[in-house]
Write a protein that holds these residues in place. Structure first.
Motif, mmCIF file in Angstrom:
data_model
loop_
_atom_site.group_PDB
_atom_site.id
_atom_site.type_symbol
_atom_site.label_atom_id
_atom_site.label_comp_id
_atom_site.label_asym_id
_atom_site.label_seq_id
_atom_site.Cartn_x
_atom_site.Cartn_y
_atom_site.Cartn_z
ATOM 1 N N ILE A 226 0.910 -1.290 0.014
ATOM 2 C CA ILE A 226 -0.129 -0.026 0.119
ATOM 3 C C ILE A 226 0.901 1.299 0.017
ATOM 4 C CG2 ILE A 226 -0.345 0.259 2.643
ATOM 5 C CD1 ILE A 226 -3.310 0.981 2.053
ATOM 6 N N VAL A 227 2.104 1.206 0.646
ATOM 7 C CA VAL A 227 2.866 2.278 0.856
ATOM 8 C C VAL A 227 3.633 2.532 -0.647
ATOM 9 C CG1 VAL A 227 4.664 3.272 1.857
ATOM 10 C CG2 VAL A 227 3.081 2.073 3.239
ATOM 11 N N ALA A 228 4.046 1.572 -1.196
ATOM 12 C CA ALA A 228 4.392 1.611 -2.538
ATOM 13 C C ALA A 228 3.656 2.055 -3.670
ATOM 14 C CB ALA A 228 5.243 0.064 -2.750
ATOM 15 N N ALA A 229 2.342 1.650 -3.722
ATOM 16 C CA ALA A 229 1.465 1.975 -4.374
ATOM 17 C C ALA A 229 1.102 3.608 -4.482
ATOM 18 C CB ALA A 229 -0.009 1.070 -4.435
ATOM 19 N N ALA A 230 1.020 3.847 -3.104
ATOM 20 C CA ALA A 230 0.565 5.369 -2.790
ATOM 21 C C ALA A 230 1.748 6.226 -3.476
ATOM 22 C CB ALA A 230 0.517 5.740 -1.554
ATOM 23 N N ARG A 231 3.071 5.763 -3.409
ATOM 24 C CA ARG A 231 4.270 6.702 -3.576
ATOM 25 C C ARG A 231 4.162 6.328 -5.363
ATOM 26 N NH1 ARG A 231 9.628 4.978 -4.741
ATOM 27 N NH2 ARG A 231 9.474 3.020 -3.744
ATOM 28 N N ALA A 232 3.796 5.405 -5.899
ATOM 29 C CA ALA A 232 3.706 5.234 -7.557
ATOM 30 C C ALA A 232 2.631 6.247 -7.999
ATOM 31 C CB ALA A 232 3.590 3.774 -7.847
ATOM 32 N N VAL A 233 1.681 6.253 -7.397
ATOM 33 C CA VAL A 233 0.352 7.379 -7.589
ATOM 34 C C VAL A 233 1.083 8.458 -7.605
ATOM 35 C CG1 VAL A 233 -1.577 8.182 -6.885
ATOM 36 C CG2 VAL A 233 -1.323 5.743 -7.230
ATOM 37 N N GLU A 234 1.639 9.195 -6.680
ATOM 38 C CA GLU A 234 2.219 10.213 -6.581
ATOM 39 C C GLU A 234 3.165 10.724 -7.610
ATOM 40 O OE1 GLU A 234 1.793 10.288 -1.593
ATOM 41 O OE2 GLU A 234 3.880 10.093 -2.425
ATOM 42 N N ASP A 235 4.256 9.645 -7.762
ATOM 43 C CA ASP A 235 5.233 9.875 -8.852
ATOM 44 C C ASP A 235 4.540 9.890 -9.990
ATOM 45 O OD1 ASP A 235 7.111 10.018 -6.698
ATOM 46 O OD2 ASP A 235 7.924 8.003 -7.220
ATOM 47 N N ALA A 236 3.337 9.428 -10.397
ATOM 48 C CA ALA A 236 2.858 9.279 -11.781
ATOM 49 C C ALA A 236 1.987 10.475 -12.026
ATOM 50 C CB ALA A 236 2.067 7.953 -11.948
ATOM 51 N N GLY A 237 1.966 11.501 -11.146
ATOM 52 C CA GLY A 237 1.107 12.660 -11.208
ATOM 53 C C GLY A 237 -0.322 12.117 -11.151
ATOM 54 N N LYS A 238 -0.815 11.156 -10.495
ATOM 55 C CA LYS A 238 -2.118 10.596 -10.651
ATOM 56 C C LYS A 238 -2.982 10.851 -9.260
ATOM 57 C CE LYS A 238 -2.181 7.988 -14.702
ATOM 58 N NZ LYS A 238 -2.615 6.751 -15.376
ATOM 59 N N VAL A 239 -2.616 11.624 -8.615
ATOM 60 C CA VAL A 239 -3.287 11.945 -7.175
ATOM 61 C C VAL A 239 -4.580 12.426 -7.732
ATOM 62 C CG1 VAL A 239 -3.566 13.193 -4.791
ATOM 63 C CG2 VAL A 239 -1.229 12.066 -5.664
ATOM 64 N N GLY A 240 -5.693 11.876 -6.936
ATOM 65 C CA GLY A 240 -7.023 12.547 -7.342
ATOM 66 C C GLY A 240 -7.617 11.750 -8.540
ATOM 67 N N GLN A 241 -6.836 10.960 -9.108
ATOM 68 C CA GLN A 241 -7.210 10.075 -10.320
ATOM 69 C C GLN A 241 -7.440 8.469 -9.855
ATOM 70 O OE1 GLN A 241 -4.544 12.262 -13.164
ATOM 71 N NE2 GLN A 241 -5.763 10.717 -14.387
ATOM 72 N N VAL A 242 -6.267 8.028 -9.351
ATOM 73 C CA VAL A 242 -6.143 6.827 -8.572
ATOM 74 C C VAL A 242 -5.906 6.887 -7.047
ATOM 75 C CG1 VAL A 242 -4.826 4.607 -8.761
ATOM 76 C CG2 VAL A 242 -5.000 6.053 -10.760
ATOM 77 N N ASN A 243 -6.927 6.159 -6.521
ATOM 78 C CA ASN A 243 -7.006 6.081 -4.959
ATOM 79 C C ASN A 243 -6.386 4.845 -4.324
ATOM 80 O OD1 ASN A 243 -7.612 6.667 -2.251
ATOM 81 N ND2 ASN A 243 -9.564 5.347 -2.578
ATOM 82 N N VAL A 244 -5.583 5.067 -3.659
ATOM 83 C CA VAL A 244 -4.960 3.742 -3.158
ATOM 84 C C VAL A 244 -5.559 3.373 -1.842
ATOM 85 C CG1 VAL A 244 -2.685 2.791 -2.015
ATOM 86 C CG2 VAL A 244 -2.690 4.100 -4.447
ATOM 87 N N THR A 245 -5.865 2.188 -1.643
ATOM 88 C CA THR A 245 -6.462 1.780 -0.363
ATOM 89 C C THR A 245 -6.354 0.440 0.090
ATOM 90 O OG1 THR A 245 -8.529 1.657 1.083
ATOM 91 C CG2 THR A 245 -8.670 1.146 -1.094
ATOM 92 N N GLY A 246 -6.543 -0.249 1.106
ATOM 93 C CA GLY A 246 -6.178 -1.551 1.681
ATOM 94 C C GLY A 246 -5.980 -1.419 3.186
ATOM 95 N N LEU A 247 -4.978 -2.189 3.309
ATOM 96 C CA LEU A 247 -4.365 -2.513 4.639
ATOM 97 C C LEU A 247 -3.007 -1.920 4.700
ATOM 98 C CD1 LEU A 247 -5.340 -6.237 5.283
ATOM 99 C CD2 LEU A 247 -6.896 -4.368 5.777
ATOM 100 N N GLY A 248 -2.689 -0.896 6.018
ATOM 101 C CA GLY A 248 -1.405 -0.236 6.087
ATOM 102 C C GLY A 248 -1.213 0.252 7.401
ATOM 103 N N LEU A 249 -0.076 0.841 7.913
ATOM 104 C CA LEU A 249 0.076 1.229 9.044
ATOM 105 C C LEU A 249 -0.100 2.816 9.185
ATOM 106 C CD1 LEU A 249 3.621 -0.865 10.069
ATOM 107 C CD2 LEU A 249 1.080 -1.291 10.778
ATOM 108 N N PRO A 250 -0.726 3.376 10.091
ATOM 109 C CA PRO A 250 -0.879 4.719 10.398
ATOM 110 C C PRO A 250 0.627 5.470 10.156
ATOM 111 C CG PRO A 250 -2.203 3.648 11.848
ATOM 112 C CD PRO A 250 -1.489 2.569 11.178
#
Length: 333
Positions: A226-250
């Motif tokens: 989940i952390v890696a996917a969120a970073r990938a979304v940020e780096d791809a400039g797709k924040v607001g287009q692709v939502n990352v969810t699932g199980l992770g640590l606060p």
């Protein structure tokens, strides 16, 4: 007690008794090995903290935190064989493979070592009980619900899991699939595996966005993915287009919530999970409880674990974290 029988059966203990220099078996610490999928993962480090809390509460308990350097069954088998040679009193394992660990764990039990699985289980013949962090159906429903809640008109989602043989992730994905029809318009377009490695998970998440340009969400039922996917979304400039969810640590997902790469995610408290696993292992290793269908085994501050016909039980329901509460938890675990 199991560990008493083993200790009295050893040549070292026999010699000490003859010399009259040995204390009673009760003076020897109960050694509980907490075997994780791989070292260096925040979720399991938090679980180890909980195990140490249980040890301090129980007294005269030594926790051995160990695991392989990568998420393979072969690595865990090597660790388990080493623990058998050390004659630990209990092994509590989060398994990388449901079946592959069974022969090694059966050997451990034949040597008088208590064996339980937690988080990610092994087949029933390879352990005495299994501690689920939550109910598998509840987790499966939760991870798809978190994605669907942000897609009232439906959309495309993909799954980024751990390994192809990871017991718990496979069960959760299966349970998610069972309730997919409850969420109108949600289509699961693909499932990929990052092997609980940050770099590979990042590449797989990036690949999903390239393969499915209309992708709306990535569901990662793994704290590494989940952390890696969120970073990938940020780096791809797709924040607001692709939502990352699932199980992770606060502590690891606070930045993704702040950036908007993730709207929400869920997890149980891994500290409580490690605490419960150690507490249960102690109960069985000292013969204070027996793992039988219907048994209720104490877990200290977490109450009691009720075992089903497969000698499995659930600790607690998953909890949802989002922008409204992340700050209260990000410095805890």
């Amino acid at each position: 007690m199991k560990f008493t029988r083993r200790l009295f059966g050893s040549a070292a203990m026999a010699a000490a008794l003859i010399a009259g220099n040995a204390a009673t078996a009760q003076d020897d610490p109960v050694r509980i090995a907490l075997v994780v999928k791989a070292l260096g993962i925040g979720f399991f480090e938090a679980a180890a903290k909980g195990a140490e809390e249980a040890a301090a509460e129980l007294g005269n308990v030594e926790v051995i935190y160990t695991g392989p350097t990568d998420t393979t069954a072969e690595g865990q088998i090597e660790v388990i064989n080493s623990l058998i040679a050390q004659q630990v009193d209990a092994i509590a394992v989060s398994a990388n493979d449901t079946d592959a660990l069974v022969p090694a764990l059966k050997k451990a039990m034949q040597r008088g070592i208590t064996v339980i699985s937690w988080d990610s289980g092994v087949a029933t013949e390879g352990r005495e009980l299994h501690l689920n962090p939550s109910s598998n159906p509840l987790i499966g429903n939760m991870i798809i619900k978190l994605a669907a809640d942000e897609l009232p008109e439906g959309g495309q989602v993909a799954v980024l899991s751990a390994t192809t043989t990871s017991t718990n992730q496979n069960i959760w994905i299966e349970e998610m699939t069972k309730v997919l029809g409850d969420y109108n318009g949600i289509e699961v377009v693909g499932t990929v595996y990052g092997d609980d490695l940050a770099d590979k998970s990042y590449r797989e998440a990036t690949g999903l966005m390239q393969t499915y340009p209309e992708l709306d969400a990535i569901i990662a039922p793994t704290s590494v993915g989940i952390v890696a996917a969120a970073r990938a979304v940020e780096d791809a400039g797709k924040v607001g287009q692709v939502n990352v969810t699932g199980l992770g640590l606060p502590s690891e997902m606070a930045g993704a919530i702040e950036s908007g790469a993730s709207k929400s995610f869920a997890i149980w408290n891994p500290i409580d999970l490690g605490y419960s696993a150690a507490y249960l292992a102690y109960q069985l290793a000292t013969d204070a409880a027996e793992a039988t269908p219907g048994a209720e085994i104490p877990m200290g501050r977490m109450g009691a674990l009720t075992l089903d016909e497969n000698t499995e039980g659930a600790m607690a329901d998953p909890f949802v974290y989002d922008a409204s509460n992340i700050d209260a938890f990000k410095d805890i675990f």
